[in-house]
Design a protein around this motif. Sequence first.
Motif, PDB file in Angstrom:
ATOM      1  N   SER A  70       0.868  -1.326  -0.108  1.00 23.35           N
ATOM      2  CA  SER A  70       0.027   0.119  -0.006  1.00 23.35           C
ATOM      3  C   SER A  70       0.778   1.399   0.097  1.00 23.35           C
ATOM      4  O   SER A  70       0.441   2.147  -0.717  1.00 23.35           O
ATOM      5  CB  SER A  70      -0.942   0.164   1.190  1.00 23.35           C
ATOM      6  N   MET A  71       1.926   1.330   0.891  1.00 25.76           N
ATOM      7  CA  MET A  71       2.473   2.495   1.026  1.00 25.76           C
ATOM      8  C   MET A  71       3.333   2.818  -0.167  1.00 25.76           C
ATOM      9  O   MET A  71       3.539   4.041  -0.879  1.00 25.76           O
ATOM     10  CB  MET A  71       3.640   2.602   2.342  1.00 25.76           C
ATOM     11  N   PRO A  72       4.314   1.987  -0.675  1.00 27.91           N
ATOM     12  CA  PRO A  72       4.888   1.938  -2.011  1.00 27.91           C
ATOM     13  C   PRO A  72       4.360   2.439  -3.201  1.00 27.91           C
ATOM     14  O   PRO A  72       4.204   3.127  -3.968  1.00 27.91           O
ATOM     15  CB  PRO A  72       5.619   0.681  -2.258  1.00 27.91           C
ATOM     16  N   SER A  98      -2.079   9.373   5.039  1.00 22.62           N
ATOM     17  CA  SER A  98      -0.914   8.645   4.679  1.00 22.62           C
ATOM     18  C   SER A  98      -0.507   9.102   3.202  1.00 22.62           C
ATOM     19  O   SER A  98       0.740   9.280   3.141  1.00 22.62           O
ATOM     20  CB  SER A  98      -1.049   7.177   4.494  1.00 22.62           C
ATOM     21  N   ALA A  99      -1.300   9.299   2.353  1.00 21.32           N
ATOM     22  CA  ALA A  99      -1.002   9.992   1.160  1.00 21.32           C
ATOM     23  C   ALA A  99      -0.424  11.514   1.224  1.00 21.32           C
ATOM     24  O   ALA A  99       0.417  11.843   0.812  1.00 21.32           O
ATOM     25  CB  ALA A  99      -2.335  10.198   0.204  1.00 21.32           C
ATOM     26  N   LEU A 100      -1.067  12.174   2.475  1.00 21.53           N
ATOM     27  CA  LEU A 100      -0.391  13.485   2.445  1.00 21.53           C
ATOM     28  C   LEU A 100       0.871  13.319   3.116  1.00 21.53           C
ATOM     29  O   LEU A 100       1.865  14.247   2.694  1.00 21.53           O
ATOM     30  CB  LEU A 100      -1.301  14.149   3.344  1.00 21.53           C
ATOM     31  N   ALA A 101       1.083  12.452   3.813  1.00 26.76           N
ATOM     32  CA  ALA A 101       2.451  12.319   4.572  1.00 26.76           C
ATOM     33  C   ALA A 101       3.334  11.973   3.731  1.00 26.76           C
ATOM     34  O   ALA A 101       4.690  12.423   3.787  1.00 26.76           O
ATOM     35  CB  ALA A 101       2.338  11.065   5.742  1.00 26.76           C
ATOM     36  N   LEU A 102       2.948  11.171   2.542  1.00 35.51           N
ATOM     37  CA  LEU A 102       4.088  10.559   1.502  1.00 35.51           C
ATOM     38  C   LEU A 102       4.612  11.680   0.773  1.00 35.51           C
ATOM     39  O   LEU A 102       5.676  11.533  -0.170  1.00 35.51           O
ATOM     40  CB  LEU A 102       3.482   9.475   0.748  1.00 35.51           C
ATOM     41  N   THR A 128       9.478   9.352   2.495  1.00 35.52           N
ATOM     42  CA  THR A 128       9.803   8.165   1.800  1.00 35.52           C
ATOM     43  C   THR A 128       8.610   7.172   2.137  1.00 35.52           C
ATOM     44  O   THR A 128       8.253   7.234   3.388  1.00 35.52           O
ATOM     45  CB  THR A 128      10.962   7.693   1.936  1.00 35.52           C
ATOM     46  N   SER A 129       8.473   6.219   1.314  1.00 35.34           N
ATOM     47  CA  SER A 129       7.419   5.178   1.705  1.00 35.34           C
ATOM     48  C   SER A 129       8.221   4.393   2.988  1.00 35.34           C
ATOM     49  O   SER A 129       7.588   3.899   3.662  1.00 35.34           O
ATOM     50  CB  SER A 129       7.019   4.364   0.707  1.00 35.34           C
ATOM     51  N   ALA A 130       9.485   4.076   2.707  1.00 35.10           N
ATOM     52  CA  ALA A 130      10.292   3.394   3.633  1.00 35.10           C
ATOM     53  C   ALA A 130      10.074   4.115   5.188  1.00 35.10           C
ATOM     54  O   ALA A 130       9.987   3.391   6.143  1.00 35.10           O
ATOM     55  CB  ALA A 130      11.618   3.304   3.079  1.00 35.10           C
ATOM     56  N   HIS A 131      10.361   5.253   5.146  1.00 33.03           N
ATOM     57  CA  HIS A 131       9.905   5.872   6.507  1.00 33.03           C
ATOM     58  C   HIS A 131       8.690   5.898   7.050  1.00 33.03           C
ATOM     59  O   HIS A 131       8.507   5.555   8.217  1.00 33.03           O
ATOM     60  CB  HIS A 131      10.387   7.521   6.549  1.00 33.03           C
ATOM     61  N   SER A 132       7.645   5.947   6.019  1.00 35.85           N
ATOM     62  CA  SER A 132       6.292   5.754   6.583  1.00 35.85           C
ATOM     63  C   SER A 132       5.957   4.337   7.123  1.00 35.85           C
ATOM     64  O   SER A 132       5.269   4.208   7.946  1.00 35.85           O
ATOM     65  CB  SER A 132       5.427   6.087   5.731  1.00 35.85           C
ATOM     66  N   ILE A 133       6.648   3.517   6.504  1.00 36.17           N
ATOM     67  CA  ILE A 133       6.374   1.989   6.904  1.00 36.17           C
ATOM     68  C   ILE A 133       6.709   1.613   8.368  1.00 36.17           C
ATOM     69  O   ILE A 133       6.121   0.875   8.814  1.00 36.17           O
ATOM     70  CB  ILE A 133       7.160   1.298   5.857  1.00 36.17           C
ATOM     71  N   VAL A 134       7.820   2.504   8.795  1.00 36.98           N
ATOM     72  CA  VAL A 134       8.101   2.390  10.224  1.00 36.98           C
ATOM     73  C   VAL A 134       7.023   2.528  11.215  1.00 36.98           C
ATOM     74  O   VAL A 134       6.823   2.093  12.121  1.00 36.98           O
ATOM     75  CB  VAL A 134       9.172   3.306  10.610  1.00 36.98           C
ATOM     76  N   PHE A 149       8.162  -5.461   7.434  1.00 33.20           N
ATOM     77  CA  PHE A 149       9.183  -6.308   6.779  1.00 33.20           C
ATOM     78  C   PHE A 149       8.874  -6.481   5.214  1.00 33.20           C
ATOM     79  O   PHE A 149       9.700  -6.134   4.240  1.00 33.20           O
ATOM     80  CB  PHE A 149       9.331  -7.708   7.409  1.00 33.20           C
ATOM     81  N   PHE A 150       7.661  -6.486   4.866  1.00 37.00           N
ATOM     82  CA  PHE A 150       7.260  -6.783   3.644  1.00 37.00           C
ATOM     83  C   PHE A 150       7.295  -5.468   3.038  1.00 37.00           C
ATOM     84  O   PHE A 150       7.852  -5.409   1.649  1.00 37.00           O
ATOM     85  CB  PHE A 150       5.903  -7.466   3.104  1.00 37.00           C
ATOM     86  N   GLY A 151       6.535  -4.488   3.470  1.00 41.52           N
ATOM     87  CA  GLY A 151       6.758  -3.085   2.984  1.00 41.52           C
ATOM     88  C   GLY A 151       8.012  -2.536   2.950  1.00 41.52           C
ATOM     89  O   GLY A 151       8.234  -1.848   1.621  1.00 41.52           O
ATOM     90  N   LEU A 152       9.118  -2.774   3.854  1.00 40.98           N
ATOM     91  CA  LEU A 152      10.430  -2.166   3.436  1.00 40.98           C
ATOM     92  C   LEU A 152      11.012  -2.770   2.167  1.00 40.98           C
ATOM     93  O   LEU A 152      11.727  -2.288   1.484  1.00 40.98           O
ATOM     94  CB  LEU A 152      11.035  -2.441   4.718  1.00 40.98           C
TER      95      LEU A 152
END
Length: 294
Positions: free
Chosen positions: A28-30, A91-95, A99-105, A257-260
């Motif tokens: 989702s995030m990427p 989440s879309a605004l945050a991106l 980065t999507s990697a940062h948001s996945i945390v 893990f999958f998201g990163l």
Amino acid sequence: MITEKISKEQALSGWINGFIGVLLFSGSMPATKLAVMDMSPIFVTIARAGIAGVLALGVLLVYKEKRPAKNQIFPLILVSIGCVIGFPLLSALALQYLTSAHSIVFLGMLPLATAIFGVFRGGERPHPVFWFFSIVGSLLVIGYAVAQGISASPIGDILMLVAVILCGMGYAEGAKLSKTLGGWQVISWALVLSLPLMIPLFFIYFPDNIQDVTVNGWFGLAYISLFSMFIGFIFWYKGLAQGGITTVGQLQLLQPFFGLALAAYFLHEQVSMGMLGVTVGVILCVAGTKKFAK
């Protein structure tokens, strides 16, 4: 013996469906990052909810599902606020800032948020150790965000934090409601309830530069509309209903893990040791809260 066999089969089916749901959510995030690179976060949120809502309406009509009872409307509205509007929009605004990697945390806090809302909504009294793990996990995420300093955005971090809280509420409400309404019916009706708002907004916020949207942008929007917003929830809520909220819910721990991995592979984003360390720490804390939740 027959009852036990059926019970085991249902439990296994619940784990499989839950795993598929988490796997689909992990992109989702990427995918959202790809979409907001070409389109505004508001339009992306409206489009994903509108597309998924029309699809859900069609499925409900084909299967001739009965309308929800009056006492189910308010929980469905909460699911819609949390999972259909709140998390996707914030989440879309945050991106735009992260980065999507940062948001996945921050997604490492999602199982914790779900558990907390489940505790309050279910009236359970968790062990005091539950709150210890809860606080430590939250401090890990907040501490990581603060430690990024200039390289990260406080606005993006705050948006992701609120997004996770709203999504946790939506997950908890949906999981509770799925026991009586059905797994895929919950997200379908939540999407349909949002359609009267999403359809007019779709035309209002339709981008003028639609011809400039790249293939990657369309792919990202298609993914979050079909898989993140609808199909993923079908497997997720079905898994929760079959295998139990507490046990199957632990599969959310795999999502960061999958998201990163997806962010690193498809977006070529750097996944630092700090991100991995914080994610592992949060997962351990969430595992502790799950153990002492009841």
